[in-house]
Enzyme design. Sequence first.
Site, short mmCIF file in Angstrom:
data_model
loop_
_atom_site.label_atom_id
_atom_site.label_comp_id
_atom_site.label_asym_id
_atom_site.label_seq_id
_atom_site.Cartn_x
_atom_site.Cartn_y
_atom_site.Cartn_z
N ASN A 1 0.95 -1.14 0.10
CA ASN A 1 -0.11 0.00 -0.17
C ASN A 1 1.10 1.12 -0.11
OD1 ASN A 1 -2.00 1.77 0.48
ND2 ASN A 1 -2.78 1.26 2.42
N LEU A 2 1.02 1.78 -1.14
CA LEU A 2 2.12 2.97 -1.35
C LEU A 2 1.39 4.31 -0.79
CD1 LEU A 2 3.25 2.28 -4.83
CD2 LEU A 2 4.25 1.44 -2.80
N LYS A 3 0.06 4.12 -0.30
CA LYS A 3 -0.62 5.44 0.15
C LYS A 3 -0.28 6.75 -0.39
CE LYS A 3 -0.58 2.90 4.65
NZ LYS A 3 -0.55 3.10 6.00
N HIS B 1 -9.57 0.47 4.83
CA HIS B 1 -8.37 0.61 5.43
C HIS B 1 -8.60 1.72 6.53
CE1 HIS B 1 -4.50 2.10 6.02
NE2 HIS B 1 -4.00 1.12 5.73
N GLU C 1 -5.33 -5.39 10.53
CA GLU C 1 -4.33 -4.45 10.32
C GLU C 1 -4.62 -3.49 11.89
OE1 GLU C 1 -2.17 -2.89 6.74
OE2 GLU C 1 -4.14 -1.95 6.83
N GLY D 1 2.40 2.22 10.90
CA GLY D 1 3.35 3.37 11.20
C GLY D 1 4.01 3.65 12.10
N SER E 1 3.18 -2.14 10.51
CA SER E 1 4.53 -2.00 11.00
C SER E 1 5.27 -3.49 10.39
CB SER E 1 4.78 -1.84 12.26
OG SER E 1 4.42 -0.43 12.83
P1 13P Z 1 2.87 0.43 8.00
O1 13P Z 1 3.56 -0.78 7.28
O2 13P Z 1 3.55 1.60 7.39
O3 13P Z 1 2.41 0.37 9.25
O4 13P Z 1 1.34 0.54 7.20
C1 13P Z 1 0.40 -0.64 7.44
C2 13P Z 1 -0.55 -0.34 6.30
O5 13P Z 1 -1.46 0.75 6.64
C3 13P Z 1 -0.82 -1.21 4.96
O6 13P Z 1 -2.16 -0.78 4.71
#
Ligand code: 13P
Length: 235
Positions: free
Chosen positions: A6-8, A88, A157, A163, A193
């Site tokens: 997930n590159l957000k 999400h 998640e 994060g 994470s």
């Molecule tokens: P991180 O891997 O940066 O904690 O994010 C997880 C996430 O939200 C994936 O969708």
Amino acid sequence: MVIAANLKTNLTRAKTAQYVDALEAFLKQHAIGQKVLVFPATSNLVTSQAHVTLGVQNAYPTQNGAFTGEIGLEQLEEFAIKTILIGHSERRHVLGESQETLVSKFNFFKEQGFEILYCIGEPLEVREAGEEAMMAYLEAQYAGIDTTYEKLIIAYEPVWAIGTGKTPTLEDIESLHAKLKAKSKAPLLYGGSVNMKNYQEVLALQNVDGVLVGGASLVVEDFAQMCLFAQTLNK
Ligand code: 13P
């Protein structure tokens, strides 16, 4: 297994194209047969390649129309996108999407035959309230969702792990995944994470069918290593 990035709200259009090309070349070179999903920012969409499937982080449940700031099926069809992330925690908690909204998205994209990566997870205060409160919270995130949909993938998640560099213990992930597997037979990913230090032990856990990776997926070489390791597990 399913390994998802997930590159957000990161990378540019040019950098995303480089990322996907580099990942595709790696997966091809190593003959990786795992399902590898990449969710770029909407402005950076490209079409799927032989090994890398592109998905969208969000879309509105419509063909097209007057929905300022959103995209619909017509825009996704241009890139032949047939995979979507729904639920999400950043959409639930930062953008304020309700379960009702998520269900309408889910039903619309299910109707269109999309592969749906549906996310669930509890905030810290819920986890701290104890097992019963936590299971009730997660249960409510299944409300209205067809857990038997054949193109469904679920990602657990925990919000407090996203994060933050914090994760549940391996035992906690394993025992929760066992409970969640009883609710749906869909592949169940862990997210929050996942990084270069912990991905091997997380992927090896029972009832973990893959990972959904945010920050650590931004370095394509690192994400590629996760895909390579998944291949060796033969799950
Ligand atoms: P991180 O891997 O940066 O904690 O994010 C997880 C996430 O939200 C994936 O969708």
